[in-house]
Motif scaffolding. Structure first.
Motif, mmCIF file in Angstrom:
data_model
loop_
_atom_site.group_PDB
_atom_site.id
_atom_site.type_symbol
_atom_site.label_atom_id
_atom_site.label_comp_id
_atom_site.label_asym_id
_atom_site.label_seq_id
_atom_site.Cartn_x
_atom_site.Cartn_y
_atom_site.Cartn_z
ATOM 1 N N GLU A 163 0.817 -1.210 0.000
ATOM 2 C CA GLU A 163 0.000 0.000 0.000
ATOM 3 C C GLU A 163 0.852 1.263 0.000
ATOM 4 O O GLU A 163 0.324 2.363 0.101
ATOM 5 N N LYS A 164 2.194 1.097 -0.076
ATOM 6 C CA LYS A 164 3.156 2.180 -0.258
ATOM 7 C C LYS A 164 3.287 3.088 0.956
ATOM 8 O O LYS A 164 3.652 4.255 0.827
ATOM 9 N N TRP A 165 3.021 2.532 2.162
ATOM 10 C CA TRP A 165 3.300 3.332 3.348
ATOM 11 C C TRP A 165 4.103 2.544 4.390
ATOM 12 O O TRP A 165 4.289 3.021 5.512
ATOM 13 N N LEU A 221 -7.125 2.159 -1.361
ATOM 14 C CA LEU A 221 -5.978 3.067 -1.372
ATOM 15 C C LEU A 221 -5.354 3.157 -2.766
ATOM 16 O O LEU A 221 -4.827 4.207 -3.153
ATOM 17 N N LYS A 222 -5.427 2.071 -3.519
ATOM 18 C CA LYS A 222 -4.916 2.094 -4.890
ATOM 19 C C LYS A 222 -5.758 3.022 -5.759
ATOM 20 O O LYS A 222 -5.219 3.790 -6.580
ATOM 21 N N GLY A 234 -4.951 6.650 -4.902
ATOM 22 C CA GLY A 234 -3.722 7.088 -5.546
ATOM 23 C C GLY A 234 -3.864 7.323 -7.032
ATOM 24 O O GLY A 234 -3.154 8.153 -7.607
ATOM 25 N N ARG A 235 -4.819 6.642 -7.666
ATOM 26 C CA ARG A 235 -5.008 6.811 -9.102
ATOM 27 C C ARG A 235 -5.757 8.102 -9.422
ATOM 28 O O ARG A 235 -5.431 8.783 -10.399
ATOM 29 N N GLU A 266 -1.415 14.785 -7.989
ATOM 30 C CA GLU A 266 -0.052 14.269 -7.896
ATOM 31 C C GLU A 266 0.581 14.647 -6.563
ATOM 32 O O GLU A 266 0.386 15.752 -6.065
ATOM 33 N N LYS A 267 1.322 13.692 -5.980
ATOM 34 C CA LYS A 267 2.078 13.905 -4.748
ATOM 35 C C LYS A 267 1.180 14.310 -3.576
ATOM 36 O O LYS A 267 1.476 15.263 -2.844
ATOM 37 N N THR A 268 0.081 13.603 -3.399
ATOM 38 C CA THR A 268 -0.762 13.875 -2.240
ATOM 39 C C THR A 268 -0.054 13.423 -0.963
ATOM 40 O O THR A 268 0.878 12.608 -0.995
ATOM 41 N N LEU A 296 -0.443 9.353 2.327
ATOM 42 C CA LEU A 296 0.444 8.259 2.741
ATOM 43 C C LEU A 296 1.605 8.769 3.585
ATOM 44 O O LEU A 296 2.084 8.066 4.486
#
Length: 559
Positions: free
Chosen positions: A227-229, A409-410, A413-414, A418-420, A423
């Protein structure tokens, strides 16, 4: 009287549904207000279109019928003058008409006629306002000694700690120095882990027998790294879900079972034999002797091998399934080992299937393979892994929502800008929690990263994605802490997927989830005051850590 009744109902609705506001904006109220605003704007637009259409039709009608109406009106006036001359009223009749028309007319007459009702309505309105004010004062009255004793040390969310919250520059600097490098290579590592496990599963499918062994499906990475965190220990610990499906001539049926204690939802997988022959399946007039072989026969029956080797009674056994899966993975590694330059080992365990990948450089990766049985057509699974504190039988499969949360969460992110920062907020909280985490085996903390992740997901639904821009990093981190702090104070944090009516339809969950009763993740804190006090202390310590990031003085105890 109809107008009086309508006004009475309208004012009573307002009185009974007064909204108490505080100095801080309530997120639930904000979400409802925005939704109501959108609905009202759409309704106003529809009304304007209808009004314009009716105006246009009225103009057209007047243009056509106006000359005819004028001519008709003149004709009626001439007839009325002739009738008045013929039937002139006498003095007695004039007196009678004058008597019938006596009395006040217009609004004044209406008010005098309904003076009694208006007086009662005014008295009742004053009484309701007075009662609401008394309730409001009692709700926030803290002068009682007993209430002060009960709430001492448990006040979680106040505005005093928000004044010296970290600024944008301090948070960015802290993230770059401590977290940015640890998460840079995480996506590529996750991609490798999934491809490696898929390679093992393909080898297992070659070794397995389709008629007597459960079928392994394509894997799915779940948890913080995917989940990139993920940070710290999560950077080299991965969880991969491996779905199971029934072999030929068998089927899986799920039974929900609520444990006697705790919040863990679990179910049981019932294994049933079924014939795959077309004539019996479609017509049912012939009994297939191959797939309905007597299981008590000495020769045995391949269709019942699944029950004899993998089940306890008629339920799929967790430990027997894991034992078979571990042996299959060991055999599959022998087929694919020539492709990789690391050493694979399987630490002995009865309740899990963990892989350890050791490279020559000394680097290592830990992969926990979790078996799961899919619930209906959703992304909810009954899995083979349960928390250590939960005592379950070998046929109980805990319910997992990790795949649904990963998909949510994916999607965020989509579609997010950009760059929220959503996470990044979770990474900082998880990192600060890991700094004070006790060694494995000791008393584990009450608050876990999953609680903060749940708070984040709720906020992602209530706030527009444009509110998570990088320059709003401090405000959003503050919102997450405030949301969880309010949940601690109320001892209530609802599950993100169960009973959430705001859940997007793109998230595949069982049909009854959205209308189900919400599940409180803090229900155990209602029953255990000591655990609640410990959770509040952990929250205070976390806020202290956030406020003492580099560049800020340590302010000691907060709130």
């Amino acid at each position: 009287m109809a107008m009086i009744s309508f006004l009475f109902v309208a004012v009573m609705y307002v009185v009974q549904h007064l909204m108490l506001v505080s100095d801080r904006m309530d997120l639930d109220t904000l979400a409802r207000s925005r939704q109501l605003e959108k609905v009202m704007i759409e309704e106003m637009r529809q009304l304007e279109l209808e009004f314009e259409e009716r105006t246009r039709q009225e103009d057209m009608r007047q243009a056509i019928w106006k000359p005819l109406e004028i001519r008709k009106r003149k004709h009626e006036e001439i007839n009325e003058e002739k009738s008045k001359e013929k039937n002139a009223p006498t003095e007695d009749s004039k007196k009678t008409w004058a008597f019938q028309s006596e009395g006040p007319k217009g609004p004044i007459g209406w008010m005098l006629g309904n003076l009694w009702n208006a007086g009662l309505f005014s008295l009742f309105l004053l009484f309701e306002l007075f009662r609401q004010n008394m309730q409001h004062e009692q709700l926030f009255d803290s002068s009682s000694d007993e209430e002060e004793d009960e709430t001492t040390g448990e006040t979680v969310t106040t505005c005093s700690w928000l004044s010296d919250f970290p600024k944008q520059e301090d948070l960015d600097s802290f993230f770059e120095q401590n977290l940015q490098n640890t998460t840079r290579d995480l996506p590529s590592i996750c991609e490798f882990v999934e491809s490696f496990v898929d390679d093992l599963i393909e080898a297992c499918q070659v070794l397995g027998q389709r008629e007597i062994h459960p079928q392994l499906e394509d894997c799915l990475g779940v948890g913080p790294p995917f989940e990139k965190w993920g940070i710290g220990q999560d950077a080299h610990r991965f969880e991969v879900l491996v779905p199971l499906s029934a072999p030929q001539s068998n089927s899986f049926h799920l039974e929900m079972r609520a444990p006697e204690s705790g919040l863990l939802r679990c179910g049981r997988v019932v294994v049933e034999s079924e014939c795959v022959c077309k004539r019996e399946k479609l017509l049912g007039d012939v009994l297939c002797l191959v797939h309905h072989w007597d299981h008590t026969s000495s020769t045995g029956n391949p269709a019942n091998s699944l029950k004899s080797n993998f089940c306890t009674g008629s339920h799929l056994d967790v430990y027997k399934s894991l034992y078979w899966f571990r042996s299959m993975v060991g055999s599959a590694w022998a087929l694919v080992a020539h492709k990789y330059d690391f050493k694979l080992s399987l630490p002995p365990s009865v309740t899990s299937c963990k892989l350890r990948l050791e490279y020559r450089s000394g680097r290592f990766l830990l992969i926990n393979l979790i078996l799961g049985v899919q619930r209906d057509d959703s992304l909810v699974y009954f899995v083979s892994q349960s928390p250590e504190q939960e005592k379950l039988t070998s046929v109980d499969w805990p319910e997992s929502f990790a795949a649904c949360e990963h998909l949510f969460l994916k999607l965020v992110g989509r579609f997010a800008p950009e760059k929220t920062c959503h996470l990044k907020c979770l990474q900082i909280i998880s990192y600060l929690q890991s700094l004070k985490a006790p060694p494995h085996g000791l008393h584990q903390p009450i608050l876990t990263p999953y609680h903060f992740k749940t708070a984040l997901m709720h906020l992602l639904l209530r706030l527009p994605l444009t509110d998570w821009k990088p320059d709003l990093f401090p405000q959003r981190l503050q919102d997450i802490l405030w949301y969880l702090g309010r949940g601690l104070q109320e001892r209530c944090l609802y599950h993100f997927l169960i009973g959430n009516t705001f859940l997007p339809l793109t998230i595949p969950v069982p049909k009854n989830f959205r209308s189900a009763k919400p599940v409180n993740l803090f229900r155990h804190l209602e029953l255990d005051s000591a655990a609640h006090s410990k959770a509040v202390t952990e929250f205070h310590d976390l806020v202290t850590q956030v406020k003492s990031l580099p560049g800020l003085p340590t302010s000691g105890r907060v709130m």
